[in-house]
Design a protein around this motif. Structure first.
Motif, PDB file in Angstrom:
ATOM      1  N   TYR A  53      -5.271 -10.596   2.660  1.00 20.60           N
ATOM      2  CA  TYR A  53      -5.064 -11.781   2.117  1.00 20.60           C
ATOM      3  C   TYR A  53      -4.437 -11.493   0.445  1.00 20.60           C
ATOM      4  N   VAL A  54      -3.307 -12.295   0.383  1.00 21.45           N
ATOM      5  CA  VAL A  54      -2.769 -12.093  -0.900  1.00 21.45           C
ATOM      6  C   VAL A  54      -2.401 -13.431  -1.481  1.00 21.45           C
ATOM      7  N   ASP A  55      -2.543 -13.421  -2.789  1.00 20.89           N
ATOM      8  CA  ASP A  55      -2.319 -14.815  -3.546  1.00 20.89           C
ATOM      9  C   ASP A  55      -2.040 -14.236  -5.022  1.00 20.89           C
ATOM     10  N   THR A  56      -1.423 -15.313  -5.800  1.00 17.71           N
ATOM     11  CA  THR A  56      -0.961 -14.957  -7.053  1.00 17.71           C
ATOM     12  C   THR A  56      -2.224 -14.558  -8.043  1.00 17.71           C
ATOM     13  N   THR A  57      -3.426 -14.653  -7.463  1.00 15.87           N
ATOM     14  CA  THR A  57      -4.480 -14.180  -8.517  1.00 15.87           C
ATOM     15  C   THR A  57      -5.210 -13.029  -7.822  1.00 15.87           C
ATOM     16  N   PRO A  97       0.362  -2.428 -14.563  1.00 12.02           N
ATOM     17  CA  PRO A  97       0.477  -1.404 -15.485  1.00 12.02           C
ATOM     18  C   PRO A  97       0.153  -0.087 -14.820  1.00 12.02           C
ATOM     19  N   LYS A  98      -1.086  -0.152 -14.087  1.00 11.07           N
ATOM     20  CA  LYS A  98      -1.687   0.956 -13.388  1.00 11.07           C
ATOM     21  C   LYS A  98      -2.048   0.331 -12.000  1.00 11.07           C
ATOM     22  N   MET A 131       0.653  -1.021   0.045  1.00 11.08           N
ATOM     23  CA  MET A 131      -0.110   0.036   0.035  1.00 11.08           C
ATOM     24  C   MET A 131       0.816   1.421  -0.009  1.00 11.08           C
ATOM     25  N   GLU A 132       0.776   1.995  -1.150  1.00 12.55           N
ATOM     26  CA  GLU A 132       1.499   3.250  -1.112  1.00 12.55           C
ATOM     27  C   GLU A 132       0.512   4.497  -1.349  1.00 12.55           C
ATOM     28  N   LYS A 133       0.205   4.975   0.011  1.00  5.06           N
ATOM     29  CA  LYS A 133      -0.626   6.565   0.096  1.00  5.06           C
ATOM     30  C   LYS A 133      -2.194   5.612  -0.133  1.00  5.06           C
ATOM     31  N   THR A 134      -2.545   5.866  -1.129  1.00  2.00           N
ATOM     32  CA  THR A 134      -3.955   5.413  -1.417  1.00  2.00           C
ATOM     33  C   THR A 134      -3.968   4.376  -2.612  1.00  2.00           C
ATOM     34  N   LYS A 135      -2.864   3.740  -3.009  1.00  2.00           N
ATOM     35  CA  LYS A 135      -2.741   2.977  -3.978  1.00  2.00           C
ATOM     36  C   LYS A 135      -2.281   1.571  -3.646  1.00  2.00           C
ATOM     37  N   LEU A 136      -2.878   0.769  -4.332  1.00  6.44           N
ATOM     38  CA  LEU A 136      -2.688  -0.891  -4.044  1.00  6.44           C
ATOM     39  C   LEU A 136      -1.593  -1.384  -5.305  1.00  6.44           C
ATOM     40  N   VAL A 137      -0.377  -1.692  -4.777  1.00  5.70           N
ATOM     41  CA  VAL A 137       0.490  -2.099  -5.845  1.00  5.70           C
ATOM     42  C   VAL A 137       0.702  -3.508  -5.775  1.00  5.70           C
ATOM     43  N   VAL A 138       0.621  -4.455  -6.754  1.00  6.44           N
ATOM     44  CA  VAL A 138       1.194  -5.651  -6.820  1.00  6.44           C
ATOM     45  C   VAL A 138       2.558  -5.673  -7.381  1.00  6.44           C
ATOM     46  N   LEU A 139       3.590  -6.514  -6.629  1.00  6.12           N
ATOM     47  CA  LEU A 139       4.919  -6.669  -6.931  1.00  6.12           C
ATOM     48  C   LEU A 139       5.227  -7.980  -7.263  1.00  6.12           C
ATOM     49  N   GLU A 140       5.920  -8.248  -8.393  1.00  9.15           N
ATOM     50  CA  GLU A 140       6.349  -9.324  -8.754  1.00  9.15           C
ATOM     51  C   GLU A 140       7.812  -9.636  -9.204  1.00  9.15           C
ATOM     52  N   THR A 171      -5.236  -9.824  -9.787  1.00 10.60           N
ATOM     53  CA  THR A 171      -4.001  -9.417 -10.120  1.00 10.60           C
ATOM     54  C   THR A 171      -3.888  -9.396 -11.636  1.00 10.60           C
ATOM     55  N   GLU A 172      -2.641  -8.793 -12.117  1.00  9.34           N
ATOM     56  CA  GLU A 172      -2.405  -8.821 -13.573  1.00  9.34           C
ATOM     57  C   GLU A 172      -2.101 -10.263 -13.982  1.00  9.34           C
ATOM     58  N   ALA A 173      -1.671 -11.285 -13.380  1.00 13.17           N
ATOM     59  CA  ALA A 173      -1.503 -12.494 -13.496  1.00 13.17           C
ATOM     60  C   ALA A 173      -2.825 -13.169 -13.875  1.00 13.17           C
ATOM     61  N   LEU A 174      -3.862 -12.853 -13.163  1.00  9.22           N
ATOM     62  CA  LEU A 174      -4.996 -13.541 -13.502  1.00  9.22           C
ATOM     63  C   LEU A 174      -5.896 -13.231 -14.466  1.00  9.22           C
ATOM     64  N   LYS A 175      -5.402 -11.720 -14.942  1.00  9.69           N
ATOM     65  CA  LYS A 175      -6.192 -10.950 -16.121  1.00  9.69           C
ATOM     66  C   LYS A 175      -5.459 -11.541 -17.189  1.00  9.69           C
ATOM     67  N   ARG A 176      -4.169 -11.809 -17.078  1.00  7.24           N
ATOM     68  CA  ARG A 176      -3.310 -12.297 -18.246  1.00  7.24           C
ATOM     69  C   ARG A 176      -4.071 -13.795 -18.720  1.00  7.24           C
ATOM     70  N   VAL A 177      -4.379 -14.458 -17.598  1.00 16.39           N
ATOM     71  CA  VAL A 177      -4.759 -15.816 -17.971  1.00 16.39           C
ATOM     72  C   VAL A 177      -6.366 -15.667 -18.642  1.00 16.39           C
TER      73      VAL A 177
END
Length: 210
Positions: free
Chosen positions: A120-124, A109-110, A93-102, A151-157
């Protein structure tokens, strides 16, 4: 905490087998799912990562030491949570942004806009709790207090599956069109047989007339 020293102990004997030095003064630390890397948020809200399996060289003595604090830093971070199924994925969490790091770099991308607390966090997906809604209705918190982000990984799938389905539909349509125009098809053969029989009957009638 003030010195920036981190001590590692083995269980169950609680033997101190390693000592690491961090840059700055840590405020929060979190360990990944396979206990090889931990995240550090210092008192200036700067996020960094420490790899306990990496090798570094001591600037003072020149000898090789175990463990290295990576150079990838992120500012204005107030919370970090690692994925339960991947040692290289975490959410911050960066200020009011949620960033997923891999792999210690941004996956999305955004970034998502959110002020929730990481639950809770997992790869999807990432689940966040909106504490304002929970406090406002503490007796019966609404279901909307828990928000799930893909997450972007699930969106790619999803995009890959949708693309394959579109290709299969297009291939099926092309095959159907080819069957309609194929002279070797059963319908075309039946038409040819009917045409030949009609021609033969016409010839016989002409011969009988002569």
């Amino acid at each position: 905490r003030a010195s920036g020293a981190v001590l590692r102990f083995t269980l169950p004997h609680l033997v101190n087998d390693a000592r690491y030095m961090l840059r700055g003064r840590p405020a929060r630390m979190a360990l990944n799912c396979d206990s090889t890397v931990f995240s550090v948020v210092d008192w200036r809200a700067t996020l960094s990562f420490f790899d306990m399996q990496a090798r570094d060289r001591d600037a003072a003595t020149g000898r090789e030491i175990e463990g290295k604090q990576l150079e990838q830093d992120r500012k204005d971070t107030w919370a970090v949570k690692w994925a339960v199924d991947s040692p290289t994925v975490c959410a911050a969490m960066e200020k009011t942004k949620l960033v997923v790091l891999e792999g210690f770099g941004a996956q999305e991308p955004k970034p998502q806009v959110s002020s929730g607390y990481l639950a809770y966090v997992d790869t999807t997906s990432v689940q966040c709790v909106m504490m304002d809604e929970v406090v406002a209705a503490r007796d019966e918190p609404p279901a909307s207090a828990v928000v799930e982000f893909e997450t972007e990984a699930l969106k790619r799938v999803r995009r890959l599956i949708a693309g394959q389905a579109a290709d299969e539909e297009e291939g099926g349509a092309d095959a159907a069109a080819g069957d309609d125009g194929d002279d070797d098809s059963p319908s075309a053969a039946a038409k040819a047989s009917a045409g030949g029989a009609a021609a033969g009957g016409g010839s016989g009638g002409s011969g009988g007339g002569s």
